[in-house]
Design a protein around this motif. Structure first.
Motif, PDB file in Angstrom:
ATOM      1  N   ALA A   1      11.483   5.809 -10.109  1.00 11.56           N
ATOM      2  CA  ALA A   1      12.633   4.924 -10.347  1.00 11.56           C
ATOM      3  C   ALA A   1      13.721   5.165  -9.302  1.00 11.56           C
ATOM      4  O   ALA A   1      14.465   4.257  -8.954  1.00 11.56           O
ATOM      5  N   HIS A   2      13.796   6.384  -8.786  1.00 14.97           N
ATOM      6  CA  HIS A   2      14.759   6.722  -7.739  1.00 14.97           C
ATOM      7  C   HIS A   2      14.201   6.447  -6.338  1.00 14.97           C
ATOM      8  O   HIS A   2      14.875   6.717  -5.345  1.00 14.97           O
ATOM      9  N   GLY A   3      12.967   5.948  -6.259  1.00 11.16           N
ATOM     10  CA  GLY A   3      12.361   5.649  -4.968  1.00 11.16           C
ATOM     11  C   GLY A   3      11.993   6.897  -4.183  1.00 11.16           C
ATOM     12  O   GLY A   3      11.997   6.878  -2.953  1.00 11.16           O
ATOM     13  N   MET A   4      11.662   7.962  -4.871  1.00 13.48           N
ATOM     14  CA  MET A   4      11.414   9.240  -4.206  1.00 13.48           C
ATOM     15  C   MET A   4       9.935   9.572  -4.004  1.00 13.48           C
ATOM     16  O   MET A   4       9.615  10.443  -3.212  1.00 13.48           O
ATOM     17  N   VAL A   5       9.031   8.912  -4.740  1.00 12.63           N
ATOM     18  CA  VAL A   5       7.612   9.263  -4.632  1.00 12.63           C
ATOM     19  C   VAL A   5       6.790   8.094  -4.133  1.00 12.63           C
ATOM     20  O   VAL A   5       7.191   6.933  -4.236  1.00 12.63           O
TER      21      VAL A   5
ATOM     22  N   GLY B 182      14.321  16.735   2.743  1.00 12.75           N
ATOM     23  CA  GLY B 182      15.508  17.265   2.072  1.00 12.75           C
ATOM     24  C   GLY B 182      16.681  16.314   2.067  1.00 12.75           C
ATOM     25  O   GLY B 182      17.816  16.730   1.955  1.00 12.75           O
ATOM     26  N   GLN B 183      16.416  15.019   2.160  1.00 16.41           N
ATOM     27  CA  GLN B 183      17.503  14.052   2.194  1.00 16.41           C
ATOM     28  C   GLN B 183      17.615  13.302   0.875  1.00 16.41           C
ATOM     29  O   GLN B 183      18.063  12.174   0.840  1.00 16.41           O
TER      30      GLN B 183
ATOM     31  N   LYS C 268       8.324  10.872  -0.703  1.00 15.12           N
ATOM     32  CA  LYS C 268       8.478  10.036   0.483  1.00 15.12           C
ATOM     33  C   LYS C 268       9.001  10.899   1.613  1.00 15.12           C
ATOM     34  O   LYS C 268       9.655  11.908   1.371  1.00 15.12           O
ATOM     35  N   GLU C 269       8.726  10.515   2.848  1.00 17.09           N
ATOM     36  CA  GLU C 269       9.094  11.334   4.004  1.00 17.09           C
ATOM     37  C   GLU C 269      10.558  11.715   4.022  1.00 17.09           C
ATOM     38  O   GLU C 269      10.891  12.858   4.241  1.00 17.09           O
TER      39      GLU C 269
ATOM     40  N   LEU D  33       0.844  -1.202   0.000  1.00 20.50           N
ATOM     41  CA  LEU D  33       0.000   0.000   0.000  1.00 20.50           C
ATOM     42  C   LEU D  33       0.872   1.243   0.000  1.00 20.50           C
ATOM     43  O   LEU D  33       0.629   2.197  -0.737  1.00 20.50           O
ATOM     44  N   ASP D  34       1.909   1.237   0.834  1.00 22.60           N
ATOM     45  CA  ASP D  34       2.816   2.370   0.932  1.00 22.60           C
ATOM     46  C   ASP D  34       3.546   2.604  -0.386  1.00 22.60           C
ATOM     47  O   ASP D  34       3.809   3.746  -0.776  1.00 22.60           O
TER      48      ASP D  34
END
Length: 167
Positions: free
Chosen positions: A128-132, A152-153, A146-147, A55-56
């Motif tokens: 693809a970068h695992g950011m959203v 900003g990391q 993503k949190e 889900l996440d």
């Protein structure tokens, strides 16, 4: 002597459980949680952990059920499967826009004065970068950073070229 499982062991087990769940969900459009547990052979706690992760990631969505019955199905946020190449100007623009907010691709395209296709391409690259991550509200798909990215990391993301599947 008992050796407790390592974090890597637990993650490997979760990924294996996720594959079982995705395989079952692929066979029919809607599954009640208890049927899914019986079909996959997973304990309810393991099934729920796999479902929470999926889900996440935006790969599964909870569907309207009757009463207290949890119903799940595969989710398709419409993102393309692209390699994790360096971020484009459009992807950076979308990333910056999503910092601290969540939005649909259509509304983002209006706000950023981009085509919806360009926004979806940028979101696919960020994925693809695992950011959203995405959430389904009815038939509407809402995207957010993503949190760890929102804090900003984004430079902490791996640059090994390995692709993380999020959605």
């Amino acid at each position: 002597m008992f050796n407790p499982p390592t974090l890597e062991d637990l993650q490997e087990t979760r990924r294996a459980n996720e594959k079982l769940v995705l395989g079952a969900l692929d066979s029919k459009p809607e599954w009640v949680e208890t049927e899914l547990a019986k079909t996959t052979g997973l304990a309810l706690s393991h099934l729920r952990a796999a479902l929470a992760s999926l889900l996440d990631q935006g790969r599964v969505r909870r569907l309207p059920g009757t009463g207290t019955r949890a119903v799940y199905g595969l989710a398709d946020p419409g993102l393309a499967d692209v390699p994790a190449t360096p971020l484009t100007t459009d992807a950076e623009k979308v990333r910056d826009y999503l910092e601290g907010r969540a939005d649909s691709a259509l509304y983002m395209s209006e706000q950023l004065r981009m085509t919806r296709e360009d926004v979806m391409s940028a979101l696919s690259l960020l994925n693809a970068h695992g950011m959203v991550t995405c959430t389904f509200v009815g038939s509407l798909v809402i995207f957010r950073m993503k949190e760890s990215q929102a804090l900003g990391q984004e430079q902490a993301a791996p640059t090994t070229g390995k692709k993380k599947q999020v959605a």
